[in-house]
Motif scaffolding. Sequence first.
Motif, mmCIF file in Angstrom:
data_model
loop_
_atom_site.group_PDB
_atom_site.id
_atom_site.type_symbol
_atom_site.label_atom_id
_atom_site.label_comp_id
_atom_site.label_asym_id
_atom_site.label_seq_id
_atom_site.Cartn_x
_atom_site.Cartn_y
_atom_site.Cartn_z
ATOM 1 N N ALA A 1 0.832 -1.199 0.000
ATOM 2 C CA ALA A 1 0.000 0.000 0.000
ATOM 3 C C ALA A 1 0.868 1.251 0.000
ATOM 4 O O ALA A 1 0.480 2.288 -0.523
ATOM 5 N N SER A 2 2.066 1.138 0.575
ATOM 6 C CA SER A 2 2.986 2.273 0.601
ATOM 7 C C SER A 2 4.400 1.777 0.853
ATOM 8 O O SER A 2 4.609 0.704 1.424
ATOM 9 N N LEU A 3 5.353 2.575 0.389
ATOM 10 C CA LEU A 3 6.768 2.353 0.692
ATOM 11 C C LEU A 3 7.321 3.644 1.287
ATOM 12 O O LEU A 3 7.015 4.740 0.811
ATOM 13 N N VAL A 4 8.139 3.490 2.327
ATOM 14 C CA VAL A 4 8.763 4.638 2.987
ATOM 15 C C VAL A 4 10.264 4.401 3.044
ATOM 16 O O VAL A 4 10.717 3.297 3.384
ATOM 17 N N LEU A 5 11.047 5.427 2.705
ATOM 18 C CA LEU A 5 12.493 5.377 2.850
ATOM 19 C C LEU A 5 12.883 6.093 4.135
ATOM 20 O O LEU A 5 12.596 7.275 4.309
ATOM 21 N N TYR B 1 16.856 12.792 -3.345
ATOM 22 C CA TYR B 1 16.124 12.441 -4.570
ATOM 23 C C TYR B 1 16.208 10.938 -4.793
ATOM 24 O O TYR B 1 17.194 10.288 -4.429
ATOM 25 N N LEU B 2 15.176 10.383 -5.426
ATOM 26 C CA LEU B 2 15.155 8.974 -5.823
ATOM 27 C C LEU B 2 14.315 8.839 -7.081
ATOM 28 O O LEU B 2 13.178 9.317 -7.127
ATOM 29 N N ALA B 3 14.877 8.199 -8.110
ATOM 30 C CA ALA B 3 14.190 8.041 -9.391
ATOM 31 C C ALA B 3 14.475 6.654 -9.958
ATOM 32 O O ALA B 3 15.429 5.981 -9.548
ATOM 33 N N PRO B 4 13.663 6.200 -10.936
ATOM 34 C CA PRO B 4 13.907 4.891 -11.552
ATOM 35 C C PRO B 4 15.223 4.827 -12.319
ATOM 36 O O PRO B 4 15.813 3.750 -12.442
ATOM 37 N N GLU B 5 15.680 5.950 -12.861
ATOM 38 C CA GLU B 5 16.905 5.951 -13.658
ATOM 39 C C GLU B 5 17.541 7.332 -13.575
ATOM 40 O O GLU B 5 16.888 8.310 -13.185
ATOM 41 N N PRO B 6 18.827 7.444 -13.915
ATOM 42 C CA PRO B 6 19.489 8.745 -13.832
ATOM 43 C C PRO B 6 19.087 9.657 -14.978
ATOM 44 O O PRO B 6 18.704 9.171 -16.036
ATOM 45 N N PRO B 7 19.211 10.971 -14.744
ATOM 46 C CA PRO B 7 19.499 11.600 -13.456
ATOM 47 C C PRO B 7 18.231 11.701 -12.602
ATOM 48 O O PRO B 7 17.125 11.700 -13.149
ATOM 49 N N ASP C 1 6.138 6.296 -9.058
ATOM 50 C CA ASP C 1 7.326 5.970 -9.845
ATOM 51 C C ASP C 1 8.467 5.499 -8.958
ATOM 52 O O ASP C 1 9.231 4.593 -9.329
ATOM 53 N N GLN C 2 8.618 6.113 -7.788
ATOM 54 C CA GLN C 2 9.666 5.702 -6.869
ATOM 55 C C GLN C 2 9.407 4.302 -6.328
ATOM 56 O O GLN C 2 10.337 3.496 -6.172
ATOM 57 N N ILE C 3 8.141 3.979 -6.064
ATOM 58 C CA ILE C 3 7.785 2.621 -5.617
ATOM 59 C C ILE C 3 8.119 1.606 -6.699
ATOM 60 O O ILE C 3 8.703 0.543 -6.425
ATOM 61 N N GLN C 4 7.776 1.916 -7.950
ATOM 62 C CA GLN C 4 8.068 0.990 -9.046
ATOM 63 C C GLN C 4 9.567 0.788 -9.203
ATOM 64 O O GLN C 4 10.023 -0.317 -9.542
ATOM 65 N N ALA C 5 10.351 1.831 -8.948
ATOM 66 C CA ALA C 5 11.803 1.689 -9.014
ATOM 67 C C ALA C 5 12.297 0.681 -7.985
ATOM 68 O O ALA C 5 13.105 -0.203 -8.302
ATOM 69 N N ILE C 6 11.811 0.794 -6.766
ATOM 70 C CA ILE C 6 12.222 -0.143 -5.715
ATOM 71 C C ILE C 6 11.769 -1.557 -6.052
ATOM 72 O O ILE C 6 12.527 -2.525 -5.920
ATOM 73 N N LEU C 7 10.535 -1.706 -6.514
ATOM 74 C CA LEU C 7 10.009 -3.045 -6.822
ATOM 75 C C LEU C 7 10.714 -3.666 -8.023
ATOM 76 O O LEU C 7 10.759 -4.890 -8.155
ATOM 77 N N SER C 8 11.292 -2.831 -8.905
ATOM 78 C CA SER C 8 11.989 -3.354 -10.087
ATOM 79 C C SER C 8 13.417 -3.794 -9.775
ATOM 80 O O SER C 8 14.045 -4.482 -10.576
ATOM 81 N N ILE D 1 14.194 0.627 3.519
ATOM 82 C CA ILE D 1 12.891 0.694 2.854
ATOM 83 C C ILE D 1 11.870 -0.051 3.703
ATOM 84 O O ILE D 1 12.113 -1.186 4.133
ATOM 85 N N GLU D 2 10.754 0.586 3.948
ATOM 86 C CA GLU D 2 9.677 -0.017 4.740
ATOM 87 C C GLU D 2 8.435 -0.144 3.874
ATOM 88 O O GLU D 2 7.938 0.846 3.329
ATOM 89 N N ALA D 3 7.937 -1.381 3.728
ATOM 90 C CA ALA D 3 6.734 -1.640 2.927
ATOM 91 C C ALA D 3 5.577 -1.951 3.864
ATOM 92 O O ALA D 3 5.695 -2.784 4.762
ATOM 93 N N ARG D 4 4.452 -1.288 3.633
ATOM 94 C CA ARG D 4 3.248 -1.542 4.427
ATOM 95 C C ARG D 4 2.141 -2.073 3.522
ATOM 96 O O ARG D 4 2.055 -1.717 2.344
#
Length: 197
Positions: free
Chosen positions: A82-86, A111-117, A149-156, A192-195
């Motif tokens: 349902a959510s991810l927290v850094l 900052y956190l993104a799926p790819e640079p920059p 998008d940040q969640i998808q980056a972590i899950l990928s 990373i904390e997933a709820r």
Amino acid sequence: MKRALFLIPLALVFSACGPLPVTVDLLPALRDAGLDQQAFHRALDVPQNTDLSTIGNLALNLPSDDGLTVEFPAPNLPASPASLVLDFKARVNYNFDCVSGLGGTLRATGYLAPEPPPWDAPLSGLATEITLEPSGGFVLEGRAALDRDQIQAILSGQATLGIRIELEGLTGQTENCTPTVSGSYEIERAVIEARFL
């Protein structure tokens, strides 16, 4: 761009009334890869013998303009979170050379993104502001709820991190040499904390 393969253990614990958060600790893998602390040295885009009050604001990207890209096995979660927290903490020390009478405000944002920059994807709630001095340091610490998008980056299994330092309301004078900033940063916490619902 710097990459590291993170072997991340996952701990999943359920209570009687529902699942507790799943946590993914990135720090041990960062340490193993030697990426938890690094030095930096950057030339400032300012001419010599210049009044800093005339140039406006400056921005510096750490650890580089591309950020820090990390690769790791995608978390094996029991369901879509349902959510991810850094939960993040980094300590940065800096020193400016060839600048006299330096003053102003220093603002740092994570900052956190799926790819640079990563600089179009700020981490909400992960920012700090201090009075700028010729030499000093700051701690960037907080808990940032990740967007879609940040969640998808972590899950990928791949994400790009970075810290942007913005220098505002500058005062002082560059000297007859190339102005630079050098220092180091150390990541002290990155979890990373997933709820789940």
